[in-house]
Scaffold this motif. Structure first.
Motif, PDB file in Angstrom:
ATOM      1  N   PRO A   1       0.809  -1.236   0.000  1.00  0.00           N
ATOM      2  CA  PRO A   1       0.000   0.000   0.000  1.00  0.00           C
ATOM      3  C   PRO A   1       0.836   1.277   0.000  1.00  0.00           C
ATOM      4  N   TYR A   2       2.126   1.183   0.339  1.00  0.00           N
ATOM      5  CA  TYR A   2       2.953   2.383   0.399  1.00  0.00           C
ATOM      6  C   TYR A   2       3.565   2.755  -0.950  1.00  0.00           C
ATOM      7  N   HIS A   3       3.589   1.804  -1.892  1.00  0.00           N
ATOM      8  CA  HIS A   3       4.333   2.032  -3.137  1.00  0.00           C
ATOM      9  C   HIS A   3       3.917   3.286  -3.879  1.00  0.00           C
ATOM     10  N   GLU A   4       2.603   3.578  -3.873  1.00  0.00           N
ATOM     11  CA  GLU A   4       2.141   4.745  -4.650  1.00  0.00           C
ATOM     12  C   GLU A   4       2.821   6.038  -4.178  1.00  0.00           C
ATOM     13  N   PHE A   5       3.190   6.108  -2.896  1.00  0.00           N
ATOM     14  CA  PHE A   5       3.777   7.354  -2.389  1.00  0.00           C
ATOM     15  C   PHE A   5       5.197   7.553  -2.927  1.00  0.00           C
ATOM     16  N   SER A   6       5.900   6.457  -3.143  1.00  0.00           N
ATOM     17  CA  SER A   6       7.238   6.559  -3.746  1.00  0.00           C
ATOM     18  C   SER A   6       7.105   6.821  -5.243  1.00  0.00           C
ATOM     19  N   GLU A   7       6.207   6.059  -5.885  1.00  0.00           N
ATOM     20  CA  GLU A   7       6.094   6.150  -7.343  1.00  0.00           C
ATOM     21  C   GLU A   7       5.505   7.488  -7.780  1.00  0.00           C
ATOM     22  N   LYS A   8       4.442   7.908  -7.093  1.00  0.00           N
ATOM     23  CA  LYS A   8       3.716   9.105  -7.528  1.00  0.00           C
ATOM     24  C   LYS A   8       4.346  10.396  -7.001  1.00  0.00           C
TER      25      LYS A   8
END
Lengths: 77, 349
Positions: free
Chosen positions: B189-196
């Motif tokens: 669930p945390y990946h979007e914060f790194s990617e986006k």
């Protein structure tokens, strides 16, 4: 409130285990975990085991952090 | 042990840069303050406490719901810290002093045990992040006693992170993710914060070494020009999380927009019981009459503290009128609250 501590399973009766926190024993419900057996370590939060730990993982050790640091250093080089 | 801290701190010093790292966990703040971590690392590496205490984040309207029930003859069972969290008409401790039946429990299973022993309605005030929500879900699925129902105050961490990042109020550059929330939800669930948003993230444990290494890992990501999710707490967190617990939460709860203490309504940030379980939902079972609207005690800055914008020391009430014996704001109540921790361990600022 999300405090959880590792404990070793001493006995299992249906879905409730007696767990040992290094001397202090309490009961912990097993509804949230799979593949548990006596002797395994679990992470206990508010009376429930929330994860099964490998014996090695359960023991916080300085070597583990040293190892992690070494890995990070190697990445650097 | 000293050597290990020294080794990590040296590495931190070598690549230190101005950065604001937020954590969202009361236990992390506890470790940071108890071990003086802010004083060990260069000043430009700022470690900021966000909304890490699920007790502090329960808005007064949800306390009011339980106060209404308690004052109308319903037994309330909840975690000890909830008793002193202020609603608009007092606290559950006040209600207990007035003669209401308010019970402190260690876990939801204790509420089930009490329900079996008493012959009246009992409501479990279910506070907590994703770490605690599956315990409530498991008891609801198991079929609780008929006189037991639930008020879900469960809150979700990733939507709060999204809100904090998008609001830009804190201007955070990196995140230390909460270890035991991550035990349940995993790291995905945390990946979007790194990617986006290009935010480096490290899931961390609760030992001072865990925190120091997490800070180093974040700085190293920044130094390498990376923004990814790393897991420092592998001994308790798997990438996929606890799937059995996730399935139970999905079965029992749906996700709802709701306000948090100190925050406006955060989209998709709370758990409410699904219609299939409405018979166990105290909000359906009882006609609870509460007034909308948050009442903040005069001078209290718990809101900005929960959003990571202010520190307790900036509050005029801190240590003057507000202390752990007489908490005015929610952050002073729980041992996981930023103000309570700052009171007990002093300040490194």
């Amino acid at each position: 409130m999300c405090i959880a501590a590792p404990a070793q399973i001493i006995e299992i009766n249906d879905n409730v285990a007696v767990v040992d926190f290094g001397g202090v024993r309490q009961s912990a419900k097993l509804d949230l975990v799979e593949d548990v057996e006596v002797g395994r370590y679990v992470l206990v939060h508010s009376g429930y085991a929330i994860e099964v730990l490998s014996d090695q993982e359960a023991k916080e050790s300085l070597e583990a952090w040293e190892e992690l640091l070494k890995t990070l250093d190697e990445e650097e080089n | 042990m000293k050597n290990l801290s020294k080794k990590i701190v040296e590495r931190i010093e070598n690549i230190a840069r101005p950065v604001k790292i937020m954590h969202v966990c009361g236990s992390h703040e506890h470790t940071v303050m108890q071990h003086g971590i802010r004083s060990l690392i260069p000043k430009e590496v700022e470690v900021v406490a966000g909304p890490g205490c699920p007790v502090c984040c329960v808005p007064s309207i949800e306390v009011d719901e339980c106060l209404y029930l308690a004052r109308n003859g319903v037994t309330i069972a909840t975690f000890g810290d909830m008793l002193r969290v202020p609603g608009t008409t007092g606290t559950l401790a006040d209600a207990k002093a007035e003669g209401a039946d308010v019970r402190i429990v260690y876990g939801v299973n204790n509420a089930v045990e009490i329900a079996k022993k008493i012959d009246k309605e009992i409501v479990f005030m279910a506070a907590g992040f994703e770490t605690t929500a599956p315990t409530t879900a498991s008891e609801i699925v198991a079929g609780p006693p008929e006189n037991l129902s639930f008020i879900s105050c469960h809150r979700l961490i990733p939507p709060a992170l999204r809100f904090l990042i998008e609001s830009g109020e804190v201007n955070l550059n990196a995140l230390i993710e909460p270890g035991h929330v991550s035990t349940i939800i995993g790291t995905k669930p945390y990946h979007e914060f790194s990617e986006k948003y290009g935010i480096p993230q490290v899931v961390a444990g609760f030992n001072p070494f865990d925190i120091l290494i997490a800070i180093y890992m974040i700085l190293k990501q920044l130094d390498d020009g990376k923004a990814v999710v790393q897991n420092e707490y592998k001994r308790a967190v798997r990438e996929e999380g606890n799937i059995k617990a996730q399935k139970l939460m999905d079965e029992v709860f749906y996700i709802k927009d709701k306000e948090w203490r100190g925050f406006p309504e955060i989209p998709d940030s709370t758990y409410e019981l699904r219609d299939e379980f409405s018979s166990a939902n105290a909000r359906e079972r009882f006609d609870i009459q509460v007034e909308q609207g948050e009442k903040v005690p005069t001078g209290c800055i718990c809101g900005p503290i929960l959003r990571g914008v202010s520190r307790p020391e900036e509050c005029a009430l801190f240590k003057t009128q507000c202390n752990p014996m007489n908490p005015i704001g929610a952050c002073m109540v729980s041992k996981e609250g930023t103000c309570n921790i700052a009171y007990r361990y002093g300040s490194a600022f």
